[in-house]
Structures are given as C-alpha cells and as structure tokens.
Design a protein around this motif. Structure first.
Motif, mmCIF file in Angstrom:
data_model
loop_
_atom_site.group_PDB
_atom_site.id
_atom_site.type_symbol
_atom_site.label_atom_id
_atom_site.label_comp_id
_atom_site.label_asym_id
_atom_site.label_seq_id
_atom_site.Cartn_x
_atom_site.Cartn_y
_atom_site.Cartn_z
ATOM 1 N N VAL A 1 14.948 -1.273 15.595
ATOM 2 C CA VAL A 1 15.857 -1.898 14.644
ATOM 3 C C VAL A 1 15.015 -2.881 13.853
ATOM 4 C CG1 VAL A 1 18.028 -3.110 14.294
ATOM 5 C CG2 VAL A 1 17.719 -1.668 16.317
ATOM 6 N N VAL A 2 14.813 -2.601 12.564
ATOM 7 C CA VAL A 2 13.759 -3.251 11.784
ATOM 8 C C VAL A 2 14.347 -4.169 10.720
ATOM 9 C CG1 VAL A 2 11.757 -2.868 10.303
ATOM 10 C CG2 VAL A 2 12.241 -1.292 12.193
ATOM 11 N N GLY A 3 13.966 -5.450 10.788
ATOM 12 C CA GLY A 3 14.340 -6.400 9.769
ATOM 13 C C GLY A 3 13.307 -6.444 8.658
ATOM 14 N N SER A 4 13.447 -7.448 7.794
ATOM 15 C CA SER A 4 12.635 -7.459 6.578
ATOM 16 C C SER A 4 11.371 -8.308 6.683
ATOM 17 C CB SER A 4 13.472 -7.984 5.409
ATOM 18 O OG SER A 4 13.979 -9.278 5.698
ATOM 19 N N GLY A 5 11.160 -9.009 7.764
ATOM 20 C CA GLY A 5 10.008 -9.895 7.854
ATOM 21 C C GLY A 5 8.865 -9.313 8.659
ATOM 22 N N ASP A 6 7.937 -10.208 9.043
ATOM 23 C CA ASP A 6 6.784 -9.774 9.834
ATOM 24 C C ASP A 6 7.199 -9.233 11.190
ATOM 25 O OD1 ASP A 6 5.132 -10.479 7.790
ATOM 26 O OD2 ASP A 6 4.416 -12.346 8.700
ATOM 27 N N ASN A 7 8.303 -9.728 11.716
ATOM 28 C CA ASN A 7 8.806 -9.224 12.982
ATOM 29 C C ASN A 7 9.074 -7.726 12.888
ATOM 30 O OD1 ASN A 7 11.447 -9.086 15.028
ATOM 31 N ND2 ASN A 7 9.866 -10.537 15.673
ATOM 32 N N GLY A 8 9.685 -7.310 11.776
ATOM 33 C CA GLY A 8 9.896 -5.881 11.555
ATOM 34 C C GLY A 8 8.585 -5.137 11.380
ATOM 35 N N GLY A 9 7.602 -5.782 10.737
ATOM 36 C CA GLY A 9 6.287 -5.153 10.599
ATOM 37 C C GLY A 9 5.629 -4.924 11.940
ATOM 38 N N ASP A 10 5.715 -5.908 12.833
ATOM 39 C CA ASP A 10 5.183 -5.733 14.192
ATOM 40 C C ASP A 10 5.808 -4.517 14.855
ATOM 41 O OD1 ASP A 10 3.732 -8.109 13.878
ATOM 42 O OD2 ASP A 10 5.248 -9.338 14.883
ATOM 43 N N ALA A 11 7.135 -4.393 14.729
ATOM 44 C CA ALA A 11 7.839 -3.280 15.364
ATOM 45 C C ALA A 11 7.408 -1.945 14.772
ATOM 46 C CB ALA A 11 9.347 -3.476 15.219
ATOM 47 N N LYS B 1 13.048 -4.050 1.706
ATOM 48 C CA LYS B 1 12.201 -5.154 2.163
ATOM 49 C C LYS B 1 11.454 -4.836 3.458
ATOM 50 C CE LYS B 1 14.990 -8.779 -0.015
ATOM 51 N NZ LYS B 1 15.764 -10.033 0.204
ATOM 52 N N ALA B 2 11.525 -3.599 3.895
ATOM 53 C CA ALA B 2 10.776 -3.232 5.098
ATOM 54 C C ALA B 2 9.278 -3.380 4.848
ATOM 55 C CB ALA B 2 11.107 -1.802 5.510
ATOM 56 N N HIS B 3 8.525 -3.762 5.864
ATOM 57 C CA HIS B 3 7.090 -3.976 5.710
ATOM 58 C C HIS B 3 6.426 -2.669 5.254
ATOM 59 C CE1 HIS B 3 2.905 -4.819 6.776
ATOM 60 N NE2 HIS B 3 3.251 -6.110 6.780
ATOM 61 N N PRO B 4 5.826 -2.623 4.074
ATOM 62 C CA PRO B 4 5.334 -1.345 3.537
ATOM 63 C C PRO B 4 4.227 -0.730 4.367
ATOM 64 C CG PRO B 4 4.671 -3.192 2.131
ATOM 65 C CD PRO B 4 5.653 -3.736 3.115
ATOM 66 N N GLY B 5 3.276 -1.548 4.815
ATOM 67 C CA GLY B 5 2.186 -0.990 5.605
ATOM 68 C C GLY B 5 2.674 -0.441 6.928
ATOM 69 N N GLY B 6 3.546 -1.183 7.600
ATOM 70 C CA GLY B 6 4.077 -0.721 8.871
ATOM 71 C C GLY B 6 4.902 0.538 8.715
ATOM 72 N N LEU B 7 5.694 0.609 7.645
ATOM 73 C CA LEU B 7 6.524 1.784 7.415
ATOM 74 C C LEU B 7 5.662 3.014 7.131
ATOM 75 C CD1 LEU B 7 9.357 2.916 7.133
ATOM 76 C CD2 LEU B 7 9.378 2.136 4.754
#
Length: 483
Positions: free
Chosen positions: A57-67, A90-96
C-alpha cells in the motif's frame, strides 16, 4: 551507564541530512534493502519465499519509495508483488519503475496475500489514516486476515514523536525502521509489533541528544545492588513503609512483600496493618506509627493508607524526614490537596502516579505528549516523577534532558495491587542509595519481568500476589543477563 535512545523526528531528519546521502538515493536504497531482507526472513520462517504473495500500500512520499524498491527486490526473489498506489501521480517514480521492471504489478485491489506492507506515510505523517488508505487496508485484511502486516518505518496513523495512536491506524505485526528507533516504537510498542532496526549508515552518535532513553535488561541486572563481602543488613538499605489500612490491608502486604523480595536489607513497617504484615512477613519490623519505626534510609508512603486526617499526619511525618521518600496512590491524592507538604523538603522525592493521579496532582490530564507532560511535572514539583503505563516514563527535576522509559512488553501487570508491588521494589532500591530516577527505571523493569514470569508461557492473567512471588526470579533473570 549506556542506554538506548529514541530521538525525535527532527533529530532523525538532521542525522539523515548530515550523511549527505539523501539526494542521490543511497539512504533509500539501503532502507529498501533492509526492508526486503526483513520480509524475506519472515517468509523463510513461515513456509518459504518463492511463490508467496506480497501487497504494497503505497503513499506519495519516501516511505512509499522504500516500499516500491523493496517490492522490486522481493519480486527478484520469486515473490508475487502487487501494489496499490494511493496517489498514482505522486508515487515515487524510480521505485515504481524498479517494481515494474522486475514483474511487480500495479493493481486497484489486492487478491489473497501472505504479507501486507504499509508504505503509506511513515514518520512524516500526522493524524489518522485517510479514508482511501483505510478502505484499501480494510479490504485487504478482510480478504487475507492471516496476512502479516509489515510497517515501513512506523505504522501509519501513529504519531512518531508522541506515540499517539490515531483512529484508524495500522496495527503492524512487524515494523522495519532505519538507522535509529523512533519514540513511537517504545511509546506505542503494541501497535508496532516486532521491531527491526536496519543500519543505513547514520552517525552512531546521532541519537545522543535524545531525551527519551531506556535501560536494557543487562544494564539493569549489572547495576542491581547485591550484598558484598562486608555488608550487613543496614548497609544493604533499610526501607520504611507506611501503607495499608483497615479497609485496604492488602496494600501493606503487597508493598512489604515486594520490598523484601527486591533485596532490601531490612524492611520496617508503620501503620494499622502491622499485625497482618508480621503474620505474613515475620522478618519485617512493624510498629503502629512512623515516629516509632526507628532509622530508615528511604520511605514509601501512600499505598492504600487512605486520605483521612490520620493518613495526612503520617504523610507529613514521613515527608519531614531527611531521607528519600516515594509517594504513591493515596499519598499522591493527599499531596494534590496539600502541595505545601513538598515545599520544605531537601531530600529527594519520588512520585509514582497513574494517569488519574497525575491529573489530580497537576490539575490537567496527561495529554497526547506523555514525555513532555512528565518532564514538566518533575520540573514544576521539584521531584522525580514516574508516570505509570505500559510504557512507564520517569523524569527528574535536575536533568530535564533525560526521560527514562520502560516498555513492559505486556499488560500482565495491569492488575489491582500491582502498583503497590512496584512501590515496594523501587523503595527498596532507593534505600540502597541509588538516584531516584535510576531506582525507578530499574524497579519498573524488574516489575515488568516479574509480571512476565508470573504469567508464564503461554501467558495467563495474574494477580498482584503472583507478581510479588516472581520478583526474586525476575532479579535473577536480570542479573544473569547483566553478568
């Protein structure tokens, strides 16, 4: 004595910035690797990795990027990873991108899961879960009630600095945090589940200014006073106890029993339950009034002794003594009514209120920030204050930059008379000459361990008498861990 430290969010942010590694994503990469490793270890322990199912469950900040980055690492190991993006734009682009490259899928809702990862807001969040996030989590939990909930950094909906659990909030089975534990990990430990702290390269001294600190079992055990080759009963500490009444004789028995078990060299009792105390504990020297007790090195006053004129007079007598005094229960209620009784004291005073007694003593509820509340109370009253709770907090008047915390690890001690036992343990330690804050923290830890031992494995509800009976075993456990 070295301690575990729990810095604030601002201190964590400063420590991260000091590394110079935020901009290039190194810290996020390390965090994601640690998160993925913790999840993989859990999967190995519960049936293997390949083919297991993880939902993010992914939020828009760095926390979502970590996930997201951790999800990519899981997918490379054969885990079927799906992600719900709460705010796709707003999902972290690199992580996505990393998740998609490794076969992870972005979905609108989850299927059945083995692991559900909370990557919503982390330590930067405030307030409860937003409705959309709560709906996603609720649907996932309904479909996969046995899925392990893993929080990234901190369960979303829990305040990082105060430990306040907003509703709704995530209740995690496992929390993976980075660099240093946060305050909420000890103040809201039940909400966090098992805690894993991942080393991401922060300065080891980054938490040295943290106000909130705790002692380990080994530290408590190593510092526990035991008789030396030339000690006698007086050198080990003589504690005086004014507790109990005709209505509540049990308070006297529990408090004196705990003091004896906590290795007091000698225990004196003064009060109306003298006959019952000696009948149960023949080693206690018992008299009717504190003036008759003889020399003591610390007093405990208040548990179950009432709030009438006689109780007020006994409290006044004890507080007039030039030795450390622990005031609990009815004694705190009387102090709230007669605050002038503290004014003339020069020897240390230790107050041990629960939340209701704290409100009577200060005229205000504890509030959301328990750490700041106990600091302010200690400073205002010029006394050391132990605020009871699953996370017990201790602050002294002379060191406003230190608050000690004991996270009990269970609520087995939440039983009638348990506070009387805590007073006995801490009072016995005060009588040995330990500083009040240290005596309080060590006593609180022994009290928690005794409750665990009394409850047994698997745990079962206990009474305070069972807790008192386990104190000696608790001290042995602590001393063994500190050997």
């Amino acid at each position: 004595m070295p301690v575990s430290r729990y810095p604030t969010v601002a201190q964590i942010r400063a420590a991260e910035a000091a590394t110079g590694l935020l901009a290039n994503g190194v810290l996020m990469g390390r965090a994601a690797h640690g998160l993925a490793s913790a999840i993989l270890n859990h999967l190995r322990d519960t049936g293997g990795v390949y083919g297991r199912r993880a939902g993010l469950v992914v939020g828009s900040g760095d926390n979502g990027g970590d996930a997201l980055y951790a999800g990519a690492l899981l997918a490379r190991r054969g885990v079927a990873v799906s992600a719900v993006l709460l705010d796709p734009a707003k999902a972290h682009p690199g992580g996505l991108a990393a998740l998609r490259r490794t076969g992870g899928r972005v979905v609108v809702e989850f299927g059945e899961l083995d692991v559900l990862v909370d990557g919503i807001v982390g330590i930067g969040g405030s307030g409860p879960l937003r409705p959309a996030a709560a709906a996603v989590l609720g649907a996932a939990r309904a479909l996969s009630p046995s899925a392990t909930v893993v929080a990234v950094d901190l369960p979303s909906g829990v305040d990082a600095d105060t430990g306040v659990v907003n509703e709704p909030a995530v209740r995690a089975d496992l929390t993976v945090t980075f660099g240093l534990p946060r305050r909420a990990h000890v103040l809201a430990a039940p909400q966090c589940g098992r805690l894993v702290v991942v080393d991401i390269g922060l300065d080891p001294g980054a938490g040295r200014d943290a106000v909130l600190q705790s002692l380990s079992d080994a530290q408590v055990g190593a510092a526990w006073p035991v008789p030396g080759p030339f000690d006698d009963k007086y050198r080990q500490g003589v504690v005086g106890i004014v507790a109990g009444s005709a209505v509540y004789p049990g308070a006297a028995l529990l408090c004196t029993g705990a003091a004896i078990a906590a290795t007091s060299g000698m225990t004196r009792y003064a009060g109306p339950a003298a006959a019952a105390v000696v009948d149960h504990h023949p080693e206690v020297v018992a008299v009717g009034e504190p003036e008759e007790a003889g020399r003591v090195q610390a007093w405990i006053v208040g548990p179950g002794f009432g709030t009438d004129v006689d109780a007020r007079a006994r409290l006044r007598t004890v507080l007039a003594a030039d030795v450390p005094v622990l005031v609990d229960a009815d004694g705190i209620t009387l102090l709230a009514q007669n605050p002038d009784l503290l004014a003339p004291r020069s020897a240390p005073t230790l107050l041990t209120p629960h939340a209701g007694e704290f409100a009577r003593l200060t005229g205000a509820e504890v509030g959301a920030d328990r750490v700041e509340a106990v600091r302010a109370c200690a400073a205002d009253l010029g006394a050391t204050v132990l605020l009871k709770g699953r996370a017990t907090l201790i602050a002294g008047p002379d060191d406003p930059d230190t608050v000690l915390v004991n996270e009990a690890g269970s609520s087995w001690a939440a039983t009638a008379g348990s506070g009387d036992a805590l007073s006995g343990i801490v009072g016995a330690l005060l009588a040995t000459g330990l500083p009040p804050a240290l005596a309080a923290a060590m006593g609180a830890r022994a009290h928690s361990v005794a409750a665990h031992i009394a409850a047994g494995r698997p745990g079962a509800p206990i009474g305070a008498s069972a807790l008192v009976a386990a104190i000696s075993d608790a001290i042995r456990v602590l001393r063994a861990s500190g050997a």
